[in-house]
Design an enzyme around this catalytic site. Structure first.
Site: not given
Ligand code: F6R
Length: 622
Positions: A617, A501, A517, A2, A102-103, A494, A27, A76, A498
């Site tokens: 985000k 998501e 395994h 949010c 937001n929260g 990683e 967000r 969100w 990617k």
């Molecule tokens: C993946 C991604 C999330 C963030 C995670 C932590 O692409 O963006 O997995 O890495 O939500 O976010 P931060 O780094 O802002 O604490």
């Protein structure tokens, strides 16, 4: 999670609010809304839409959008599905007070039941509507202004909030407050205008003077007057104005079709920025040296650490796994890497001379912030590795290093990951040389290699078209395996994250040998298997054996290999080459093709790369 925006001043609020929402849309983007007190008759106009900010703009077209005070929200969903009725702003029962939030209000069910007993009714399923009715009730009961009503209502609330509220009977006033969710207030020099934002992005083009509220502080903003800030008991607090500048160009696509692609291509430049002034020439000659002010300031506590614990989430957690390898290699200090969400509830064993490193792009992730606070409560020194300048984690950590990669808008983290690994490498080298656990020769070679990484990333980026064509062959897949060993194992994790998501393809990252395994049972002719198999260490031949095991089962291998590797090329379906570097820094290169692969598969599937479904985000709820 949010985004909230607010404005009070001489200009028309609507365009400022809409632009601010677009800047915060990363967000959350399942519904949006805004409220304005009309210039003509002080009527409160609220517009909402399910979907994105552009849907809100369409729904407000042709309506009264006048007003020089207003609040807005991009959502969100936590409580209640994405819908117009659940979208913010929410309205109090008298029709005058409205609120964005937001929260999460954790005791909302109890408060709601109490309010229902007092005759209140609710239209939405949200916790936010409970909060606005509680403010309404408090205001009637105490017969007070909006600021006092908000302050007293918040005393009954358990949970996290960043809120902005207006009352159409008081068009000269905007009230905001926060606890555990971020909120910034932009102040124009002469107090003629105030801008509210979940972060500085919607504020930066109007002013660089920002006030950050502390937890449980309420700001009462009155037109043309200095801002007043109170704690929940009503004591006035002195606030410092900070100067925060953002590179506004970073908030635009700059000709790229998506933020994610722009941010992948930003990496050579921003990693150079990240190292600028930190990798320097030693005063005794032309040898490189690393200079981190946090390490200089906290040298004693850092050098006596017997153990380091890294706390973070998601991509930042993957960077933490690489940080563990770097610190253990260069400093010989044992490192544990914990998911912040688990650490905070795990009764962690933390001694006062442990060091806890909190890694976060946003600097606002609720779990990482809570883990940081737990570590501080145990007396550990907390070192923040953060991108968000002035963010909660940056402010609450005892010390730290910004990664300085500029705002990251694409929901999938790319340049923040390589920025975090770059800072972790510099930190490990700075501590290693101070402890005497790395030789001068290895220290200098590694620093020279680190400085050469941006140019090497440029070379990987030249393969963008090749990776795009390759990606188009894999849109059919429902599953992917990503395998790597040693320094490339976190890269495999990683790469899989990617892909998941943004392309919604299920993907698993595994240590290549561990695959025998269990996960090998998944391999058939349809299964793409991405190997990260650079050839600089002892694990290379072992990884090749693991590749043979996949080839025998007809899996389709894409291998990330070191330039000139003919052995793997002769064995597998497709290869992508990265320049050679030393083992410890390999992740900074091998992750780039995986970012591009995920991006191009998602684009080829026609998906919304920058705003994938269900994600946001900045995860400011736990
Ligand atoms: C993946 C991604 C999330 C963030 C995670 C932590 O692409 O963006 O997995 O890495 O939500 O976010 P931060 O780094 O802002 O604490």
């Amino acid at each position: 999670m949010c985004g909230i925006v607010g404005y009070i001043g001489p200009r028309q609020a609507y365009p400022i609010l809409i632009k601010g929402l677009h800047r915060l849309e990363y967000r959350g983007y399942d519904s949006a809304g805004c409220a304005l007190i009309s210039d003509t008759d002080n009527h409160l106009n609220i517009y909402k839409a399910k979907g994105k900010v552009s849907d809100l703009e369409r729904s407000a077209t042709g309506k009264d959008i006048s007003g020089s005070v207003g609040i807005a929200h991009t959502r969100w969903a936590t409580h209640g599905e994405p819908s117009e009725v659940n979208a913010h702003p929410h309205l109090g029962r008298s029709g005058y007070i409205t609120l964005v939030h937001n929260g999460i209000i954790e005791n909302y069910a109890t408060l709601r039941a109490q309010l229902i007993k007092k005759g209140f009714s609710f239209k939405s399923e949200t916790d936010t509507e409970v909060l606005v009715q509680l403010i309404e009730y408090t205001q009637q009961k105490l017969n007070c202004g909006l600021g006092n009503a908000v302050r007293n209502a918040l005393r009954l609330v358990i949970g996290a909030y960043a809120i902005a509220a207006i009352d159409s009977r008081r068009p000269h006033e905007l009230v905001c407050a926060r606890k555990s969710s971020p909120l910034a207030i932009g102040v124009v020099d002469d107090n003629s205008e105030f801008f509210i934002g979940s972060d500085a992005a919607p504020i930066a083009e109007y002013t660089d003077r920002i006030i950050y509220l502390k937890d449980e502080e309420v700001a009462v903003i009155t037109r043309d007057a200095p801002i007043k800030v109170y704690d929940l008991k009503g004591h006035e607090a002195e606030k410092e104005i900070q100067h925060v500048s953002l590179d506004l160009a970073m908030l635009d696509h700059e000709g790229f079709p998506h933020f994610m692609l722009k941010e992948i291509f930003d990496q050579p430049k921003v990693l150079t920025d990240c190292m600028r002034g930190r990798i320097v020439e030693s005063p005794y000659g032309h040898q490189p040296a690393v200079a981190l002010s946090a390490v200089t300031r906290h040298r004693r506590e850092l050098l006596r650490a017997k153990r380091i614990v890294i706390v973070s989430c998601g991509t930042s957690w993957h960077a933490g796994l690489i940080g563990k390898q770097l610190i253990e290699h260069f400093c010989r200090i044992p490192v544990e890497v914990a998911y912040a969400s688990e650490f905070r509830y795990s009764e962690p064993v933390i001694e006062h001379d442990d060091v806890v490193i909190a890694i976060s792009q946003s600097g606002e992730t609720a779990d990482t912030l809570a883990a940081l606070r737990t570590a501080k409560d145990h007396g550990a020194l907390v070192y923040g590795i953060v991108n968000g300048v002035g963010s909660s984690i940056a402010r609450e950590a005892d010390t730290g290093t910004y990664i300085h990669v500029g705002p990251e808008i694409g929901v999938a983290s790319t340049k923040a990951f390589t920025g975090q690994v770059t800072v972790l490498a510099m930190l490990a080298l700075a501590l290693g040389i101070a402890k005497g656990t790395v030789s001068q020769e290895e220290y200098e070679t590694t620093l020279r290699e680190l400085s050469a990484i941006p140019a090497k990333i440029e070379r990987v980026l030249l393969q963008n078209d090749k990776i795009r064509l390759l990606a188009e062959n894999f849109t059919y897949a429902h599953n992917f395996l990503y395998l790597g060993r040693g320094c490339n194992y976190p890269v495999a994790l990683e790469g899989a994250l990617k892909l998941k998501e943004i392309s919604y393809i299920h993907a698993e990252g595994y240590p290549a040998a561990e695959m025998k395994h269990g996960p090998i049972a998944l391999v058939d002719r349809e299964m793409p298997v991405v190997f990260v198999a650079t050839n600089h260490d002892a694990l290379y031949q072992k990884t090749i054996s693991n590749m043979q095991e996949i080839i025998s089962r007809h899996g389709r291998i894409i291998a990330i290999v070191t330039e000139g590797d003919e052995q793997v090329k002769a064995m597998v379906h497709k290869t992508i080459e990265v320049p050679d570097t030393i083992s410890a820094l390999t992740p900074l290169l091998t992750v780039i093709p995986l970012q591009l692969l995920a991006y191009h598969i998602a684009v080829a599937k026609g998906l919304d790369v920058d705003q994938p479904r269900n994600l946001a985000k900045s995860v400011t709820v736990e």
